[in-house]
Scaffold this active site. Structure first.
Site, PDB file in Angstrom:
ATOM      1  N   LYS A  16       0.830  -1.207   0.000  1.00 46.93           N
ATOM      2  CA  LYS A  16       0.000   0.000   0.000  1.00 46.93           C
ATOM      3  C   LYS A  16       0.867   1.260   0.000  1.00 46.93           C
ATOM      4  O   LYS A  16       0.567   2.232  -0.687  1.00 46.93           O
ATOM      5  CB  LYS A  16      -0.903   0.011   1.244  1.00 46.93           C
ATOM      6  CG  LYS A  16      -1.838  -1.185   1.331  1.00 46.93           C
ATOM      7  CD  LYS A  16      -2.583  -1.232   2.647  1.00 46.93           C
ATOM      8  CE  LYS A  16      -1.718  -1.562   3.845  1.00 46.93           C
ATOM      9  NZ  LYS A  16      -1.176  -2.942   3.886  1.00 46.93           N
ATOM     10  N   GLY A  40       3.686  -1.435   8.766  1.00 47.17           N
ATOM     11  CA  GLY A  40       5.013  -1.141   8.247  1.00 47.17           C
ATOM     12  C   GLY A  40       4.880  -0.934   6.761  1.00 47.17           C
ATOM     13  O   GLY A  40       4.601  -1.882   6.031  1.00 47.17           O
ATOM     14  N   HIS A  41       4.978   0.304   6.324  1.00 42.77           N
ATOM     15  CA  HIS A  41       4.793   0.618   4.902  1.00 42.77           C
ATOM     16  C   HIS A  41       6.129   1.046   4.305  1.00 42.77           C
ATOM     17  O   HIS A  41       6.831   1.868   4.880  1.00 42.77           O
ATOM     18  CB  HIS A  41       3.749   1.733   4.735  1.00 42.77           C
ATOM     19  CG  HIS A  41       2.384   1.335   5.232  1.00 42.77           C
ATOM     20  ND1 HIS A  41       1.309   2.167   5.202  1.00 42.77           N
ATOM     21  CD2 HIS A  41       1.940   0.168   5.763  1.00 42.77           C
ATOM     22  CE1 HIS A  41       0.251   1.537   5.707  1.00 42.77           C
ATOM     23  NE2 HIS A  41       0.613   0.325   6.054  1.00 42.77           N
ATOM     24  N   GLN A 225      -2.895  -2.281   7.415  1.00 41.76           N
ATOM     25  CA  GLN A 225      -3.311  -3.693   7.441  1.00 41.76           C
ATOM     26  C   GLN A 225      -4.085  -4.028   6.150  1.00 41.76           C
ATOM     27  O   GLN A 225      -3.916  -3.341   5.161  1.00 41.76           O
ATOM     28  CB  GLN A 225      -4.150  -4.015   8.684  1.00 41.76           C
ATOM     29  CG  GLN A 225      -3.383  -4.003   9.989  1.00 41.76           C
ATOM     30  CD  GLN A 225      -3.128  -2.617  10.545  1.00 41.76           C
ATOM     31  OE1 GLN A 225      -4.039  -1.841  10.720  1.00 41.76           O
ATOM     32  NE2 GLN A 225      -1.889  -2.308  10.852  1.00 41.76           N
TER      33      GLN A 225
HETATM   34  P1  GDP Z   1       2.410  -2.297   2.977  1.00 38.26           P
HETATM   35  O1  GDP Z   1       2.406  -2.597   4.429  1.00 38.26           O
HETATM   36  O2  GDP Z   1       1.150  -2.699   2.316  1.00 38.26           O
HETATM   37  O3  GDP Z   1       2.788  -0.888   2.641  1.00 38.26           O
HETATM   38  O4  GDP Z   1       3.542  -3.238   2.351  1.00 38.26           O
HETATM   39  P2  GDP Z   1       5.020  -3.525   2.953  1.00 38.26           P
HETATM   40  O5  GDP Z   1       5.873  -2.340   2.726  1.00 38.26           O
HETATM   41  O6  GDP Z   1       4.932  -4.061   4.330  1.00 38.26           O
HETATM   42  O7  GDP Z   1       5.468  -4.761   2.055  1.00 38.26           O
HETATM   43  C1  GDP Z   1       5.586  -4.668   0.683  1.00 38.26           C
HETATM   44  C2  GDP Z   1       7.054  -4.966   0.287  1.00 38.26           C
HETATM   45  O8  GDP Z   1       7.123  -5.200  -1.097  1.00 38.26           O
HETATM   46  C3  GDP Z   1       7.987  -3.801   0.551  1.00 38.26           C
HETATM   47  O9  GDP Z   1       9.246  -4.309   0.916  1.00 38.26           O
HETATM   48  C4  GDP Z   1       8.075  -3.105  -0.792  1.00 38.26           C
HETATM   49  O10 GDP Z   1       9.259  -2.366  -0.975  1.00 38.26           O
HETATM   50  C5  GDP Z   1       8.011  -4.268  -1.719  1.00 38.26           C
HETATM   51  N1  GDP Z   1       7.397  -4.027  -3.044  1.00 38.26           N
HETATM   52  C6  GDP Z   1       6.422  -3.150  -3.368  1.00 38.26           C
HETATM   53  N2  GDP Z   1       6.031  -3.332  -4.639  1.00 38.26           N
HETATM   54  C7  GDP Z   1       6.790  -4.339  -5.140  1.00 38.26           C
HETATM   55  C8  GDP Z   1       6.832  -5.014  -6.387  1.00 38.26           C
HETATM   56  O11 GDP Z   1       6.072  -4.755  -7.314  1.00 38.26           O
HETATM   57  N3  GDP Z   1       7.762  -6.012  -6.517  1.00 38.26           N
HETATM   58  C9  GDP Z   1       8.599  -6.367  -5.500  1.00 38.26           C
HETATM   59  N4  GDP Z   1       9.463  -7.344  -5.725  1.00 38.26           N
HETATM   60  N5  GDP Z   1       8.570  -5.768  -4.302  1.00 38.26           N
HETATM   61  C10 GDP Z   1       7.669  -4.774  -4.123  1.00 38.26           C
HETATM   62  P1  IMO Z   2       0.524  -3.256   7.173  1.00 30.88           P
HETATM   63  O1  IMO Z   2      -0.155  -1.912   7.321  1.00 30.88           O
HETATM   64  C1  IMO Z   2       0.451  -7.540   8.048  1.00 30.88           C
HETATM   65  C2  IMO Z   2      -1.361  -8.766  11.848  1.00 30.88           C
HETATM   66  C3  IMO Z   2      -0.460  -9.375  12.881  1.00 30.88           C
HETATM   67  C4  IMO Z   2      -1.424 -10.312  13.581  1.00 30.88           C
HETATM   68  C5  IMO Z   2      -2.727  -9.523  13.561  1.00 30.88           C
HETATM   69  C6  IMO Z   2      -3.014  -8.765  14.848  1.00 30.88           C
HETATM   70  O2  IMO Z   2       2.000  -3.170   7.120  1.00 30.88           O
HETATM   71  O3  IMO Z   2      -0.094  -4.021   6.073  1.00 30.88           O
HETATM   72  P2  IMO Z   2      -2.008  -6.559  15.926  1.00 30.88           P
HETATM   73  O4  IMO Z   2      -0.618  -6.236  16.386  1.00 30.88           O
HETATM   74  O5  IMO Z   2      -2.539  -5.618  14.916  1.00 30.88           O
HETATM   75  O6  IMO Z   2      -2.966  -6.756  17.076  1.00 30.88           O
HETATM   76  O7  IMO Z   2      -1.881  -8.019  15.235  1.00 30.88           O
HETATM   77  O8  IMO Z   2      -2.611  -8.586  12.494  1.00 30.88           O
HETATM   78  N1  IMO Z   2      -0.949  -7.416  11.344  1.00 30.88           N
HETATM   79  C7  IMO Z   2      -0.402  -7.208  10.138  1.00 30.88           C
HETATM   80  N2  IMO Z   2      -0.058  -8.088   9.171  1.00 30.88           N
HETATM   81  N3  IMO Z   2       0.586  -6.219   7.836  1.00 30.88           N
HETATM   82  C8  IMO Z   2       0.219  -5.328   8.791  1.00 30.88           C
HETATM   83  O9  IMO Z   2       0.213  -3.987   8.582  1.00 30.88           O
HETATM   84  C9  IMO Z   2      -0.271  -5.817  10.018  1.00 30.88           C
HETATM   85  N4  IMO Z   2      -0.700  -5.238  11.164  1.00 30.88           N
HETATM   86  C10 IMO Z   2      -1.124  -6.239  11.953  1.00 30.88           C
HETATM   87  O10 IMO Z   2       0.612 -10.074  12.290  1.00 30.88           O
HETATM   88  O11 IMO Z   2      -1.617 -11.460  12.790  1.00 30.88           O
HETATM   89 MG    MG Z   3       3.473  -3.720   5.840  1.00 32.04          MG
END
Ligand code: GDP
Ligand code: IMO
Ligand code: MG
Length: 425
Positions: A16, A40-41, A225
């Site tokens: 996201k 964690g974005h 999430q």
């Molecule tokens: P969010 O929590 O939805 O913002 O997603 P996260 O940042 O936790 O996890 C997504 C991961 O995928 C991050 O490490 C990004 O840098 C990486 N990412 C995003 N888009 C792509 C993609 O199209 N390909 C690959 N290989 N990695 C990506």
């Molecule tokens: P983003 O925004 C993936 C999961 C946890 C656990 C459940 C409840 O990066 O997509 P909590 O600490 O919220 O009470 O945990 O939700 N969880 C996530 N999984 N991405 C997240 O955030 C999450 N935030 C919480 O692993 O299963």
């Molecule tokens: Mg994340």
């Protein structure tokens, strides 16, 4: 296009952050409206990686206002650390960040409770991020032991902490938990310090956003999430404690839902899940490991290996309908290069019956055997492709098939973490 929203359609980590960062350019305000430092974005630009937890992923464009709305649960220490870290990386943060005085705050007792409660449910643990999220939302709904950010600046702040600490210490003793009693004076001193450092960011964001709505300003809502972790509509109890599907936007931000003109659902080209709970398409084999390795599927917040599996179109179709999603953004397609065949789950078999809807009960979902449709894979690496038409035929077919089964058009395809590795279809 006044109101646009980005929501995750799976179990979080759909990338996201990347899409919010990209779309920020076309907006005036970016709003985080639920969740907390469990999120964690990741945003990558010109090879530089930024990790965000509470701060909206719009922060990198300093002319855009970033807002943390009242539906977020705020860990003051964590946001200060995040602000400092981003500033060190050269990101401008000042008047462009606003935090709601309605946001409920996370205190040391919430971390203790998070650790204890997850083990008390019996059966499989939820596997929370241990960031105090659930206990803080619990106190918010319970009201009598809650503290909002606005309370930090009231004359009775110290007394309020003492009152709550006494109650929490009694509750820990009652539960037979062997810990050093919480020290109200030390906690007050620590948190009063955070309050001072945060003071300039604190505002009535609801009023600010309602004024922005009246002025027809463009607002981008950043979900944390994913929809399947939604407290009301997800795989309860294996969920987070907020409305992490699109239904949470209005509640968390205060902006009326009819202001939203476009909702973009973010989904990985496969499935991941962190923590406990059912995940029908999970692959506990070499294929799952290959996806994990290629996608670097380890948690941004907790570093836990993410559970990986094939794309679950039953689940995503449900989330897309639940969220009123207008278009899909398919992420991490590059991870699927090098497979002979790919599978998409189009239905479940539960107790010998074929089911095309997403069950309301986790126990049902746990029994679900995925029914797959097999598609041809592609060998080429696609991280450098910039036009949808230039993708291998089977990659295009795969994306189009997802759109058909989910019932929503795909507007964005991502083939790498960087801003430039994105195609608008
Ligand atoms: P969010 O929590 O939805 O913002 O997603 P996260 O940042 O936790 O996890 C997504 C991961 O995928 C991050 O490490 C990004 O840098 C990486 N990412 C995003 N888009 C792509 C993609 O199209 N390909 C690959 N290989 N990695 C990506
Ligand atoms: P983003 O925004 C993936 C999961 C946890 C656990 C459940 C409840 O990066 O997509 P909590 O600490 O919220 O009470 O945990 O939700 N969880 C996530 N999984 N991405 C997240 O955030 C999450 N935030 C919480 O692993 O299963
Ligand atoms: Mg994340």
């Amino acid at each position: 296009m006044p109101g646009t929203a980005i929501v995750g359609l799976q179990w979080g980590d759909e990338a996201k952050g990347k899409i919010v960062d990209l779309l920020t350019e076309q907006n005036d305000i970016v709003v985080r409206y639920q969740g907390g430092a469990n999120a964690g974005h990741t945003v990558v630009m010109e090879g530089k990686k930024f990790k965000l937890s509470l701060i909206p992923s719009g922060i990198f464009r300093s002319h855009v206002q970033s807002v943390i709305a009242g539906g977020v649960v705020l860990n003051p220490a964590s946001i200060l650390q995040e602000i400092d870290g981003l500033k060190e990386q050269g990101v401008e943060i000042g008047g462009n960040l606003m935090i709601s005085d309605r946001a409920h705050t996370i205190f040391p007792w919430h971390f203790i409770e998070d650790g204890i409660l997850d083990g008390l449910g019996g059966g499989e643990a939820i596997g929370t991020t241990q960031r105090g999220i659930g206990p803080c939302y619990r106190d918010k709904v319970g009201r009598s032991l809650a503290i909002r950010l606005g309370d930090f600046y009231k004359p009775d702040f110290k007394d309020r902490i003492s009152h709550i600490v006494a109650a929490k210490n009694r509750s820990f003793t009652g539960l037979g938990i062997d810990i050093e009693p919480l020290d109200d004076r030390a906690i007050h001193e620590e948190y009063a310090g955070y309050g001072e450092r945060l003071r300039s960011y604190v505002a009535d964001t609801t009023n600010y956003l309602l004024d922005a709505v009246d002025a027809d300003r463009r607002i981008l809502f950043e979900g944390a999430q994913g929809s399947l972790l939604d407290i009301d509509h997800g795989t309860f109890p294996y969920v987070t404690s907020s409305n992490s599907s699109a239904v949470g936007i209005s509640g968390g931000s205060g902006v009326p839902s009819h202001f939203l003109k476009k909702i973009i659902g973010i989904a990985k080209a496969y499935t991941t899940r962190v923590g406990g709970g059912p995940c029908p398409t999970e692959l506990e084999n070499d294929i799952g490991q290959k996806i994990r390795d290629r996608g670097n599927e380890y948690g941004t917040v907790t570093k836990r290996p993410r559970r990986c599996g094939w794309f679950d179109a039953v689940a995503v179709r449900y989330s897309a309908r639940l969220g009123g999603v207008d278009a899909l953004s398919i992420m991490l397609l590059d991870v699927l290069s090098g497979f002979d065949e790919l599978q998409i789950c189009t239905a479940y078999e539960i107790d010998g019956r074929k089911i095309e809807y997403f069950p309301s009960q986790a126990e049902e979902l746990r029994k679900a055997m995925p029914i797959y449709e097999t598609l041809g894979g592609w060998k080429e690496e696609i991280a450098d492709v910039r036009n949808f038409t230039d993708l291998p035929e089977n990659a295009k077919r795969y994306v189009k098939r997802i759109a058909e089964i989910v019932g929503r058009p795909v507007e964005i395809v991502s083939v790498g973490p960087d801003r430039v590795q994105t195609m608008f279809v």
